[in-house]
Design a protein around this motif. Structure first.
Motif, mmCIF file in Angstrom:
data_model
loop_
_atom_site.group_PDB
_atom_site.id
_atom_site.type_symbol
_atom_site.label_atom_id
_atom_site.label_comp_id
_atom_site.label_asym_id
_atom_site.label_seq_id
_atom_site.Cartn_x
_atom_site.Cartn_y
_atom_site.Cartn_z
ATOM 1 N N ILE A 17 -6.574 5.237 8.054
ATOM 2 C CA ILE A 17 -5.982 4.001 7.550
ATOM 3 C C ILE A 17 -7.038 2.904 7.631
ATOM 4 O O ILE A 17 -8.051 3.037 8.320
ATOM 5 N N TYR A 18 -6.783 1.830 6.923
ATOM 6 C CA TYR A 18 -7.606 0.635 7.052
ATOM 7 C C TYR A 18 -6.903 -0.287 8.049
ATOM 8 O O TYR A 18 -5.814 -0.790 7.774
ATOM 9 N N SER A 56 0.829 -1.215 0.000
ATOM 10 C CA SER A 56 0.000 0.000 0.000
ATOM 11 C C SER A 56 0.859 1.260 0.000
ATOM 12 O O SER A 56 0.461 2.288 -0.563
ATOM 13 N N LEU A 57 2.046 1.201 0.590
ATOM 14 C CA LEU A 57 2.931 2.370 0.597
ATOM 15 C C LEU A 57 3.520 2.654 -0.775
ATOM 16 O O LEU A 57 3.897 3.794 -1.074
ATOM 17 N N GLN A 94 1.471 5.405 -2.828
ATOM 18 C CA GLN A 94 1.290 6.765 -2.332
ATOM 19 C C GLN A 94 1.533 7.799 -3.435
ATOM 20 O O GLN A 94 2.465 7.673 -4.234
ATOM 21 N N THR A 95 0.696 8.838 -3.457
ATOM 22 C CA THR A 95 0.874 9.918 -4.425
ATOM 23 C C THR A 95 1.958 10.895 -3.974
ATOM 24 O O THR A 95 2.529 11.612 -4.799
ATOM 25 N N TYR A 96 2.225 10.952 -2.669
ATOM 26 C CA TYR A 96 3.330 11.743 -2.119
ATOM 27 C C TYR A 96 4.388 10.753 -1.660
ATOM 28 O O TYR A 96 4.113 9.881 -0.829
ATOM 29 N N SER A 126 -3.889 5.664 -0.706
ATOM 30 C CA SER A 126 -2.882 6.322 -1.544
ATOM 31 C C SER A 126 -2.752 7.816 -1.276
ATOM 32 O O SER A 126 -1.709 8.415 -1.538
ATOM 33 N N HIS A 127 -3.800 8.447 -0.748
ATOM 34 C CA HIS A 127 -3.763 9.894 -0.524
ATOM 35 C C HIS A 127 -3.153 10.279 0.826
ATOM 36 O O HIS A 127 -2.983 11.463 1.108
ATOM 37 N N TYR A 128 -2.811 9.303 1.654
ATOM 38 C CA TYR A 128 -2.491 9.557 3.066
ATOM 39 C C TYR A 128 -1.416 10.638 3.252
ATOM 40 O O TYR A 128 -1.644 11.652 3.925
#
Length: 335
Positions: free
Chosen positions: A203-204, A22-23, A26-28, A94-96
């Motif tokens: 988070i999930y 999942s990391l 990430q978009t950032y 992904s937006h975190y």
């Protein structure tokens, strides 16, 4: 902002693989990942190696001492301006980091926490457990609400960030288990740092996969609340006694049947009313009657598990020396 992600791991290589995956989405991406293995028998070094070309990632192995002291080890290795802690059983949207970076640039927080939610792919039991941990009917939803009804926000370590300055000023965790994140948050606030909830930095959180595991986990949480009172007696609030009171109330129902049919009927009616409210609310939120029914069970498991742990540790606290302190380093966390 350069983030250092700290992930303590204990015998959960498969969960770590999902978290690291999942990391990568990430978009950032201005972050590093630090995985600290806490004396596991099922080591995750092979899993980390799978992501060596996808993430700026480092792996460390240490003797078992619990998640609090393992996070401290990660802090010592970190290069970032800001540290972010995740439990290994988390999935990160992904937006975190884009959300967190934007919030910190707009309105600075020395430490923050985010909510947890149920992923659409979770099993019905996992969704029910997630509901019970975030519902106002079990007091779990108070801290994670956008209005932050719980007062000054105390971040929790399953989804938490803190600036390097916080760590350099107050040090890391003093407790390794038994309420380590609560104690840590108290010291952050006492030292004048600003804390807050970032609602969209959720988070999930997979938590436990069956109710037996969930009960043991919540029993540990109830014990941890009493352990915090060993260090900070004023932090034990009336709201923390509610699960214990509910547990004693359930146990007392057969006694009411012997004393008064009217009181017995009122007691049964109260329990049924709570169950119906949870069923309706959970079914509405999850859009599933099955999850709604399981959520009733999950809520009762949560309340009684916490209550049993709270009562048992209170009894232990009553008899022990007043100066006794428990770091939890030698106590095994329930699986």
């Amino acid at each position: 902002m350069f983030f250092s992600i700290i992930i303590p791991v204990f015998n959960r290589p498969d969960e770590l693989r999902e978290l690291l995956s999942s990391l990568t989405k990430q978009t950032y991406t201005n972050f590093e990942v630090i995985v600290v293995e806490d004396g596991s028998k099922l080591k995750a070094d092979g899993v980390v190696a799978e992501f060596s070309n996808l993430l700026a990632i480092r792996y460390f192995f240490k003797e078992n001492s619990g998640q609090g002291f393992t996070r401290n080890y990660g802090f010592e290795q970190a290069k970032g301006d800001y540290f972010v802690i995740f439990d290994s059983d988390a999935l990160i949207p992904s937006h975190y980091f884009a959300v967190v970076n934007e919030r910190l640039n707009q309105s600075w927080l020395d430490a923050y926490g985010g909510p947890d939610a149920a992923h659409p792919d979770f099993t019905p039991i996992q969704k029910a457990i997630s509901y019970s941990m975030t519902s106002v009917f079990t007091t779990g939803g108070i801290r994670g609400s956008k209005k932050n009804l719980g007062g000054t926000y105390h971040p929790r370590s399953f989804n938490m960030g803190l600036s390097r300055k916080v760590w350099e000023t107050i040090g890391g965790y003093k407790l390794s288990r038994m309420g380590e994140d609560i104690e840590f948050a108290i010291r952050i606030i006492e030292n004048g740092f600003t804390t807050g909830l970032i609602p969209d930095a959720f988070i999930y959180h997979k938590r436990r996969t069956n109710f037996g595991q969930f009960f043991r986990q919540l029993r540990f949480f109830g014990r941890a609340r009493i352990n915090i009172s060993r260090y900070y007696p004023s932090e034990l609030k009336l709201v923390h006694t509610f699960p214990a009171a509910f547990t004693l109330f359930l146990v007392s129902i057969p006694i009411w049947a012997l004393i008064s049919p009217v009181l017995f009927s009122l007691a049964i009616g109260t329990v049924l009313l709570l169950a119906i409210l949870i069923l309706i609310d959970a079914t509405r939120k999850e859009k599933s009657i099955k999850v709604g029914l399981l959520s009733v069970e999950a809520a009762f498991v949560q309340l009684t598990g916490y209550g049993v742990g709270f009562i048992s540790e209170s009894w232990k606290r009553f008899w022990e020396p007043k100066q006794f302190r428990e770091t939890g380093a030698s106590i095994e966390y329930p699986s």
